[in-house]
Structure formats: structure tokens, C-alpha cells
Motif scaffolding. Sequence first.
Motif, mmCIF file in Angstrom:
data_model
loop_
_atom_site.group_PDB
_atom_site.id
_atom_site.type_symbol
_atom_site.label_atom_id
_atom_site.label_comp_id
_atom_site.label_asym_id
_atom_site.label_seq_id
_atom_site.Cartn_x
_atom_site.Cartn_y
_atom_site.Cartn_z
ATOM 1 N N ALA A 96 1.003 -1.126 -0.069
ATOM 2 C CA ALA A 96 0.002 0.105 -0.006
ATOM 3 C C ALA A 96 0.876 1.249 -0.229
ATOM 4 C CB ALA A 96 -0.953 0.138 1.259
ATOM 5 N N VAL A 97 1.983 1.182 0.222
ATOM 6 C CA VAL A 97 2.960 2.415 0.530
ATOM 7 C C VAL A 97 4.304 2.240 -0.255
ATOM 8 C CG1 VAL A 97 4.086 4.056 1.958
ATOM 9 C CG2 VAL A 97 2.012 3.294 2.615
ATOM 10 N N HIS A 98 4.827 3.276 -0.935
ATOM 11 C CA HIS A 98 6.154 3.264 -1.547
ATOM 12 C C HIS A 98 6.805 4.350 -1.161
ATOM 13 C CE1 HIS A 98 9.465 1.965 -4.277
ATOM 14 N NE2 HIS A 98 9.461 3.246 -4.481
ATOM 15 N N ASN A 99 8.006 3.900 -0.584
ATOM 16 C CA ASN A 99 8.990 5.166 0.220
ATOM 17 C C ASN A 99 10.178 5.584 -1.111
ATOM 18 O OD1 ASN A 99 7.761 5.565 2.993
ATOM 19 N ND2 ASN A 99 8.016 3.386 2.368
ATOM 20 N N LEU A 100 10.268 6.886 -0.893
ATOM 21 C CA LEU A 100 11.381 7.466 -1.894
ATOM 22 C C LEU A 100 12.311 8.486 -1.037
ATOM 23 C CD1 LEU A 100 12.611 7.781 -4.611
ATOM 24 C CD2 LEU A 100 11.054 9.813 -4.922
ATOM 25 N N ILE A 101 13.608 8.182 -0.796
ATOM 26 C CA ILE A 101 14.461 9.177 -0.223
ATOM 27 C C ILE A 101 15.178 10.177 -0.985
ATOM 28 C CG2 ILE A 101 16.304 9.169 1.323
ATOM 29 C CD1 ILE A 101 13.899 7.405 2.203
ATOM 30 N N VAL A 102 15.132 11.330 -0.686
ATOM 31 C CA VAL A 102 15.688 12.550 -1.297
ATOM 32 C C VAL A 102 16.613 13.544 -0.116
ATOM 33 C CG1 VAL A 102 13.814 14.051 -1.214
ATOM 34 C CG2 VAL A 102 15.410 14.189 -3.042
ATOM 35 N N CYS A 103 17.146 14.238 -0.784
ATOM 36 C CA CYS A 103 17.791 15.503 0.324
ATOM 37 C C CYS A 103 17.447 16.583 -0.626
ATOM 38 C CB CYS A 103 19.142 15.204 0.558
ATOM 39 S SG CYS A 103 19.904 16.624 1.496
ATOM 40 N N THR A 104 16.698 17.522 -0.365
ATOM 41 C CA THR A 104 16.376 18.713 -1.303
ATOM 42 C C THR A 104 17.366 19.769 -0.896
ATOM 43 O OG1 THR A 104 14.895 19.395 0.589
ATOM 44 C CG2 THR A 104 13.801 18.394 -1.383
ATOM 45 N N LEU A 105 18.060 19.774 0.237
ATOM 46 C CA LEU A 105 18.853 20.971 0.428
ATOM 47 C C LEU A 105 20.329 20.692 -0.220
ATOM 48 C CD1 LEU A 105 18.213 21.797 4.045
ATOM 49 C CD2 LEU A 105 17.618 23.077 2.084
ATOM 50 N N CYS A 106 20.743 19.414 -0.009
ATOM 51 C CA CYS A 106 21.985 19.409 -0.690
ATOM 52 C C CYS A 106 22.023 17.629 -1.335
ATOM 53 C CB CYS A 106 22.973 19.524 0.199
ATOM 54 S SG CYS A 106 22.962 18.782 1.942
ATOM 55 N N SER A 107 22.883 16.999 -0.548
ATOM 56 C CA SER A 107 22.630 15.567 -1.129
ATOM 57 C C SER A 107 23.157 14.767 0.325
ATOM 58 C CB SER A 107 23.650 15.351 -2.183
ATOM 59 O OG SER A 107 24.994 15.623 -1.746
ATOM 60 N N CYS A 108 22.572 14.827 1.446
ATOM 61 C CA CYS A 108 22.781 13.952 2.613
ATOM 62 C C CYS A 108 22.413 12.457 2.623
ATOM 63 C CB CYS A 108 21.764 14.919 3.688
ATOM 64 S SG CYS A 108 22.596 16.253 4.324
ATOM 65 N N TYR A 109 23.429 11.899 2.797
ATOM 66 C CA TYR A 109 23.275 10.554 2.358
ATOM 67 C C TYR A 109 24.107 9.555 3.126
ATOM 68 C CZ TYR A 109 23.962 6.732 -1.165
ATOM 69 O OH TYR A 109 23.899 5.512 -2.131
ATOM 70 N N PRO A 110 23.445 8.250 3.646
ATOM 71 C CA PRO A 110 23.989 7.525 4.594
ATOM 72 C C PRO A 110 25.168 6.810 4.067
ATOM 73 C CG PRO A 110 22.090 6.379 3.927
ATOM 74 C CD PRO A 110 22.176 7.670 2.960
ATOM 75 N N TRP A 111 26.491 7.306 3.867
ATOM 76 C CA TRP A 111 27.685 6.585 3.330
ATOM 77 C C TRP A 111 28.150 5.425 3.798
ATOM 78 C CZ3 TRP A 111 31.524 9.783 0.182
ATOM 79 C CH2 TRP A 111 31.030 11.111 -0.195
ATOM 80 N N ALA A 112 27.888 5.365 5.012
ATOM 81 C CA ALA A 112 28.573 4.172 5.821
ATOM 82 C C ALA A 112 27.494 2.931 5.435
ATOM 83 C CB ALA A 112 28.713 4.275 7.365
ATOM 84 N N ILE A 113 26.385 3.293 5.100
ATOM 85 C CA ILE A 113 25.212 2.061 4.893
ATOM 86 C C ILE A 113 25.018 1.751 3.544
ATOM 87 C CG2 ILE A 113 22.962 1.374 4.998
ATOM 88 C CD1 ILE A 113 24.364 1.472 7.621
ATOM 89 N N LEU A 114 25.077 2.840 2.473
ATOM 90 C CA LEU A 114 24.865 2.825 0.994
ATOM 91 C C LEU A 114 26.266 2.957 0.394
ATOM 92 C CD1 LEU A 114 21.309 4.232 0.664
ATOM 93 C CD2 LEU A 114 22.071 1.663 0.968
ATOM 94 N N GLY A 115 27.387 3.446 0.963
ATOM 95 C CA GLY A 115 28.700 3.635 0.053
ATOM 96 C C GLY A 115 28.302 5.277 -0.596
ATOM 97 N N LEU A 116 29.165 5.576 -1.764
ATOM 98 C CA LEU A 116 29.176 6.500 -2.461
ATOM 99 C C LEU A 116 27.722 6.857 -2.867
ATOM 100 C CD1 LEU A 116 32.710 6.214 -4.077
ATOM 101 C CD2 LEU A 116 32.273 7.530 -2.092
ATOM 102 N N PRO A 117 27.366 8.180 -2.910
ATOM 103 C CA PRO A 117 26.119 8.430 -3.449
ATOM 104 C C PRO A 117 26.127 8.471 -4.881
ATOM 105 C CG PRO A 117 27.040 10.586 -2.775
ATOM 106 C CD PRO A 117 27.950 9.275 -2.258
ATOM 107 N N PRO A 118 25.097 8.021 -5.580
ATOM 108 C CA PRO A 118 25.127 8.028 -7.117
ATOM 109 C C PRO A 118 25.197 9.716 -7.562
ATOM 110 C CG PRO A 118 22.972 7.154 -6.249
ATOM 111 C CD PRO A 118 24.018 7.511 -5.072
ATOM 112 N N THR A 119 25.375 10.053 -8.821
ATOM 113 C CA THR A 119 25.553 11.061 -9.336
ATOM 114 C C THR A 119 24.120 11.753 -9.437
ATOM 115 O OG1 THR A 119 27.588 10.509 -10.523
ATOM 116 C CG2 THR A 119 26.235 12.523 -11.351
ATOM 117 N N TRP A 120 23.218 10.991 -9.774
ATOM 118 C CA TRP A 120 21.836 11.327 -10.017
ATOM 119 C C TRP A 120 21.117 11.837 -8.725
ATOM 120 C CZ3 TRP A 120 18.756 8.577 -7.120
ATOM 121 C CH2 TRP A 120 18.828 7.425 -6.852
#
Length: 209
Positions: A96-120
Motif C-alpha cells: 500500500a505504500v512506496h517510499n522514496l528518499i531525497v535530500c532537497t537541500l544538498c545531498s545528505c546520504y548514509p555513506w556508511a550504509i550505502l557507500g558513495l552516493p550516485p551522481t543522479w
Amino acid sequence: MSSAHEHPKADIALRVKAIESLLVEKGIVEPAALDTIIDAYEHRIGPHSGARIVAKAWTDPAFKQRLLADGTGAIAELGLTGFSSEHMVVVENTPAVHNLIVCTLCSCYPWAILGLPPTWYKSFAYRSRAVIDPRSVLQEFGLEISEQVEVRVWDSNADLRYLVLPERPAGTEGMTEEQLSVLVTRNAMIGTAKVDSPKSERVASEAAP
């Protein structure tokens, strides 16, 4: 979306090699140090860490409950907290629910969990449109979400990062945590993809030239 914001892999590899050679030539970085950094991101930091979390949640109901109630604490149980991943909230995809993650201000990202953030993920197009028109953005990633499914967008910031717990695909009932973790992709943990079933992956592999 991905085709509009990602360079071809060969082009990226050439750029990385050129930068690496320049840094070594100028004496700024030692080759051994670069090897250590690369090894860390390939074997100890990266999407496979997030995949371990997802696979354990799929196979351990008690851990899943703790993960959704206190993402930071549950992830710490696995020893996976680290740079830009100290405060985590995990949101679960359901029928019933699909989640999407974004960082509108810059590109905050969980590096230790997901590694390097993709360019997009860092691009202005994704950061702005993911909030305004998430369904269209997901379509550009090849992901069609039914109008009956609610799309929730989560905006990361300097103090808080999010991780999507994807739906467990059909046909994986007898698989181990290790086998399941191989199926989980970085994009699925951001919300721009779903996790394919083993059958789907096999069919795609057999159809590839």
C-alpha cells in the motif's frame, strides 16, 4: 532519470584514473593509501552493508521490529553505523505504500550504509522533482507505481538519514540472509527500484546478449 544524470561507466573510469594519477604524481596521495580507501568502499563500506540490514530484517521479525522502531539502534547491533549514518530512520515499503528518499537541500546520504552516493542523487533535477512529482521521477527509473499505492517522500538532512526497507520479492522463502543480500540493490534502498525475484534476475540474465 538515471540516463540523464549518469556518465557512461567508461568515461567515469577514465576521469577517476586521471585524477588518481595526478594526485600520486603531485605527491598528494600515496598509492597504498588509495588502495586502502578503495578496498574499504568495496569490501567494508557500500550498498552491501545496507543489503545486510535488509536481508536480516526479511528473515528476523524481531530485528525488523527493532529496525522500524529505532533504526539507529538496530543498525548499531550489526556494527554498521559510521560516517553520515549516525542517525537513521528506516521506512518500510508495503503493497500500500512506496517510499522514496531525497535530500532537497544538498545531498545528505548514509555513506556508511550505502557507500558513495550516485551522481543522479546529487543532481538538482532529482532533488527538486522527487518532491514535486515523485511518480514521474520513478517512471524515469523504470518503476511504475499504481495510483492505488501511496508514494511517501522522505527528505534527509544533516541530522537524519533515511533507508528504505524494500518489499521482499516472491520466490525467496527458502533463501538465507547471505543469498537475499545479493538481491538487494542501492536503488531499492533509496526507493527508485524494487528488488527483483531470483526468477526475474535469471530471465533477464538469459535474455541478455
